[in-house]
Scaffold this motif. Structure first.
Motif, mmCIF file in Angstrom:
data_model
loop_
_atom_site.group_PDB
_atom_site.id
_atom_site.type_symbol
_atom_site.label_atom_id
_atom_site.label_comp_id
_atom_site.label_asym_id
_atom_site.label_seq_id
_atom_site.Cartn_x
_atom_site.Cartn_y
_atom_site.Cartn_z
ATOM 1 N N LEU A 1 -5.734 26.553 78.424
ATOM 2 C CA LEU A 1 -7.097 26.489 78.948
ATOM 3 C C LEU A 1 -7.602 27.908 79.166
ATOM 4 O O LEU A 1 -6.976 28.701 79.892
ATOM 5 N N TYR A 2 -8.721 28.242 78.527
ATOM 6 C CA TYR A 2 -9.314 29.571 78.641
ATOM 7 C C TYR A 2 -10.552 29.488 79.538
ATOM 8 O O TYR A 2 -11.272 28.474 79.554
ATOM 9 N N ASN B 1 -13.078 19.192 83.173
ATOM 10 C CA ASN B 1 -12.469 17.879 83.372
ATOM 11 C C ASN B 1 -11.797 17.471 82.062
ATOM 12 O O ASN B 1 -12.473 17.291 81.036
ATOM 13 N N ILE B 2 -10.470 17.320 82.068
ATOM 14 C CA ILE B 2 -9.697 17.084 80.839
ATOM 15 C C ILE B 2 -9.692 15.581 80.543
ATOM 16 O O ILE B 2 -9.313 14.758 81.384
ATOM 17 N N LEU B 3 -10.071 15.222 79.304
ATOM 18 C CA LEU B 3 -10.173 13.824 78.878
ATOM 19 C C LEU B 3 -9.228 13.556 77.706
ATOM 20 O O LEU B 3 -8.905 14.453 76.913
ATOM 21 N N VAL B 4 -8.773 12.284 77.576
ATOM 22 C CA VAL B 4 -7.944 11.851 76.432
ATOM 23 C C VAL B 4 -8.857 11.611 75.240
ATOM 24 O O VAL B 4 -9.888 10.935 75.362
ATOM 25 N N THR B 5 -8.496 12.157 74.112
ATOM 26 C CA THR B 5 -9.289 11.951 72.893
ATOM 27 C C THR B 5 -8.536 11.149 71.828
ATOM 28 O O THR B 5 -9.134 10.726 70.849
ATOM 29 N N GLN C 1 -12.730 26.675 77.790
ATOM 30 C CA GLN C 1 -12.410 26.176 76.447
ATOM 31 C C GLN C 1 -10.944 25.726 76.435
ATOM 32 O O GLN C 1 -10.074 26.464 76.919
ATOM 33 N N LEU C 2 -10.660 24.516 75.859
ATOM 34 C CA LEU C 2 -9.303 23.953 75.824
ATOM 35 C C LEU C 2 -8.788 23.932 74.397
ATOM 36 O O LEU C 2 -9.475 23.470 73.474
ATOM 37 N N ASP C 3 -7.575 24.439 74.235
ATOM 38 C CA ASP C 3 -6.921 24.456 72.925
ATOM 39 C C ASP C 3 -5.790 23.427 72.945
ATOM 40 O O ASP C 3 -4.733 23.655 73.539
ATOM 41 N N SER C 4 -6.002 22.240 72.286
ATOM 42 C CA SER C 4 -4.992 21.179 72.181
ATOM 43 C C SER C 4 -4.491 21.138 70.743
ATOM 44 O O SER C 4 -5.308 21.067 69.809
ATOM 45 N N PRO C 5 -3.148 21.178 70.500
ATOM 46 C CA PRO C 5 -2.608 21.347 69.141
ATOM 47 C C PRO C 5 -3.125 20.319 68.140
ATOM 48 O O PRO C 5 -3.524 20.670 67.026
ATOM 49 N N GLU C 6 -3.111 19.051 68.501
ATOM 50 C CA GLU C 6 -3.522 17.997 67.577
ATOM 51 C C GLU C 6 -4.811 17.309 68.041
ATOM 52 O O GLU C 6 -5.120 16.218 67.601
ATOM 53 N N SER D 1 -6.600 32.841 81.225
ATOM 54 C CA SER D 1 -6.059 31.613 80.609
ATOM 55 C C SER D 1 -4.886 31.103 81.431
ATOM 56 O O SER D 1 -4.274 31.846 82.208
ATOM 57 N N THR D 2 -4.590 29.845 81.196
ATOM 58 C CA THR D 2 -3.436 29.216 81.828
ATOM 59 C C THR D 2 -2.869 28.168 80.874
ATOM 60 O O THR D 2 -3.568 27.673 79.971
ATOM 61 N N THR D 3 -1.599 27.817 81.082
ATOM 62 C CA THR D 3 -0.913 26.829 80.226
ATOM 63 C C THR D 3 -0.905 25.473 80.930
ATOM 64 O O THR D 3 -0.600 25.382 82.121
#
Length: 668
Positions: A202-203, A183-187, A166-171, A220-222
């Protein structure tokens, strides 16, 4: 669910076949119930003394461990095989199970040996692990949505565990392709000027996220995503006004202004407003090196621009009238396709030897805090006289330069009018305000400064711009009174001069006196009596009635009528009553006509007696019009034609001879 490792399947099958063959050959003294293959699965993380398996033996059989590999893991408690240590799947090799040989013996019977294979079972006892506590990603700005920017995974010592992310992105700038595929994608499309870095977490979990499993471990990691400024903007010429159009940003420059002296070469870089030519990379994160060049307007190669700094210098004097418009280009040295242009307007002026200067180096003024906007700063607390700053320019013989501009260097509390008056621009609290003023020659931008101290008082009378106080009105009234007195004196002198030196005025007086005599008193002529002297007319006034009568009389004289009856000369006609006011008005307006000599075309300037002759007495009470013939002496004086004089003398002689009762009025 079979939790045994897949890698041990082949070993397990072989052991089962081998054990089965052995068991079929001999009669065993001991065995393991329901386990022909003697393959035992024992979970990791056991307690010490936990039973691995229990042997079944015939009566009188003794069981003994003869060998184990590795040593020291197990022991026998009568027929129970127990673990004497805690087994760990993470240190266990699935391709090489633990071995324990147990020998069962009984007197007078052949012994039985059991070869046990112990497989350690994996349990979910370890959390997943990321290789790093922090990861860094570089992401180009304006990357399209769903662009992959990185794949970050975790590992779990528990081989059979499946990991969930699970990914925690502020905005919400980034997200994962799926919860089991990190796999991290631009939203969102990112702009370097707005977002330079995004910090995410990232959890990972070894059970499905949200499940209620008893054994669940997380980690988790930053992740730090640095937004990279790409080369998508040209240089921005400073200063400029930024404008945003969607995801694009532009910067508009208003150009530069300056002055150069005619036929003079300036030393050093030209001074420009709002500042020297300067451009920066529109992609501020890249800061590409900028070059400068002229595109046009540099007539006769008078100017030169530094390719690195943008400073403009003169190579020779300007010998022609301005203005000069230089077109400047700023471009990226590594990519000249990225460029911008601006104009530099130079005014050509005649050189000045002296800058304008204030009359005083410092000024002091006073104003009430309640004065209101646009009120004038005063010279003192007790006066309504406004403070005025003035400046002179030695380049002008009289010190007056019409091209001066006053301004306040810093601050917006006060302003200065073009005439040098100080106005309060906004409400100011009581106290002392220190200001710096500047006077600028708008023709060549030369300037000087002076200080201004304004004391803002808590109250008092104040004069606003365009208004006058009672003291000012009193001063104006006094000035007007003085002007009126002077005008009255001048008018009196003019009247006196006319009376003393103008013969026409005397004739007016004489006519007035004569009318008074005819009227029988000083009160003027009687009502209804009008006396017309047809000879007192302008030569050119041929249209008037009196002029016609005089002309008829002159025609008779020219026809040889040397002896004319007095009755013909004294024309008596009835006329309507005339208002004395009308006579007075005629006297005032047509004074030039009334003072001319009778039967002559000239004015007479002699002073002395005047005589008027009548054939008979004239009754002032009758309403008759009297034609007055001038004395010969008056007619002779100043007359240009001798014939006219002779005719008048003959006429007078005839009149004297016909009338013995002639009446002469003298000393009028």
């Amino acid at each position: 669910m079979d939790l045994r490792p897949k890698g041990t399947t082949a070993v397990f099958v072989l052991l089962v076949l081998f054990t089965f063959c052995k068991f079929s050959e001999t009669q065993n003294l001991c065995w393991v119930e329901n386990n022909v293959a003697l393959l035992i699965f024992f979970p990791e993380n056991n307690e010490i003394g936990a039973t691995v398996t229990t042997l079944t033996a015939e009566a009188g059989v003794t069981a003994t461990i003869t060998r184990q590999d590795p040593e020291g893991l197990f022991s026998l408690n009568e027929y129970d095989l127990i673990a004497v240590t805690v087994l760990d799947f993470e240190t266990f090799d699935p391709n090489k199970p633990h071995e324990v040989n147990i020998e069962c013996t009984r007197a007078e019977s052949p012994s039985t040996t059991l070869n046990l294979k112990i497989v350690v079972e994996d349990r979910n006892d370890n959390p997943p692990v990321f290789a790093q506590s922090q990861y860094t990603l570089d992401v180009d700005e304006l990357s399209k949505v769903d662009t992959s920017v990185g794949l970050i995974t975790a590992t779990d010592p528990d081989k059979t565990a499946r990991l969930f992310y699970q990914l925690d992105s502020p905005e919400g700038e980034f997200d994962l392709e799926t919860n089991f595929n990190p796999n991290i994608l631009v939203t969102k499309v990112l702009d370097y000027d707005k977002t330079k870095q995004v910090t995410m977490t990232l959890y990972v979990q070894d059970t499905p996220i949200g499940s209620k499993a008893e054994a669940s471990h997380t980690a988790s990691t930053t992740i730090i995503a640095n937004i990279i400024d790409i080369d998508n903007r040209p240089p921005w010429i400073q200063p400029c006004t930024e404008a945003v159009l969607g995801t694009s940003k532009v910067c508009m420059s208003s150009g530069y202004e300056g002055t150069v002296n005619l036929n003079e070469q300036a030393t050093g870089p030209l001074s420009l407003k709002p500042g020297p030519v300067l451009a920066i990379d529109g992609d501020t994160g890249r800061n590409e090196p900028i070059g400068y060049a002229f595109l046009g307007g540099n007539k006769d190669d008078v100017f030169q621009i530094d390719n690195d700094t943008g400073s403009i210098t003169m190579l020779k004097p300007v010998g022609f009238a301005g203005p000069i418009v230089l077109s400047v280009m700023a471009y990226q040295k590594e990519n000249a396709d990225q460029f911008a242009t601006a104009t530099v307007i130079l005014k050509v002026v005649i050189s000045s030897k002296f800058p304008p200067t204030f009359v005083k180096l410092s000024y002091e003024g006073f104003i009430s805090k309640d004065a209101g906007l646009d009120s004038l700063v005063l010279e003192s607390k007790t006066s309504n006289r406004p403070l005025r700053v003035q400046a002179t320019d030695k380049d002008f013989s009289d010190g007056y330069n019409p091209n001066l501009r006053f301004e306040v260097v810093a601050g917006t509390d006060f302003s200065i009018t073009p005439e040098g008056f100080i106005l309060m621009a906004k409400t100011v609290s009581p106290g002392t305000v220190h200001l710096e003023m500047r006077v600028v020659d708008t023709d060549n931008e030369e300037s000087s400064t002076a200080s201004l101290v304004v004391e803002v008082t808590s109250g008092g009378q104040q004069v606003k711009a365009g208004e006058f106080s009672s003291g000012d009105m009193a001063a104006v009234g006094a000035s007007l009174a003085v002007v009126i007195v002077l005008c009255s004196v001048c008018i009196g002198l003019m009247v006196h001069r006319i009376k003393g030196h103008n013969t026409d005025w005397k004739k007016i007086s004489e006519a007035s006196a004569f009318r008074s005599t005819l009227g029988g008193g000083s009160g003027g002529p009687k009502v209804g009596v009008q006396y017309c002297n047809e000879g007192f007319q302008l030569d050119a006034d041929s249209g008037s009635v009196n002029s016609k009568l005089a002309a008829d009389l002159e025609n008779k004289l020219e026809s040889g009528l040397n002896k004319t009856t007095p009755s013909a000369l004294l024309q008596t006609t009835s006329s309507p009553p005339v208002d004395s006011s009308s006579l007075a008005g005629s006297e005032t307006i047509d004074s030039e006509k009334e003072v001319k000599p009778i039967l002559t075309k000239e004015r007479r300037n002699e002073e002395g007696y005047k005589a008027v002759w009548f054939k008979q007495d004239v009754d002032p009470s009758t309403k008759e019009e009297v034609v007055i013939i001038p004395d010969a002496g008056e007619a002779d004086a100043g007359h240009e034609e001798d014939d006219d004089t002779e005719e008048e003398d003959n006429l007078r002689t005839d009149m004297d001879s016909d009338d013995e009762d002639g009446l002469m009025t003298d000393d009028l």
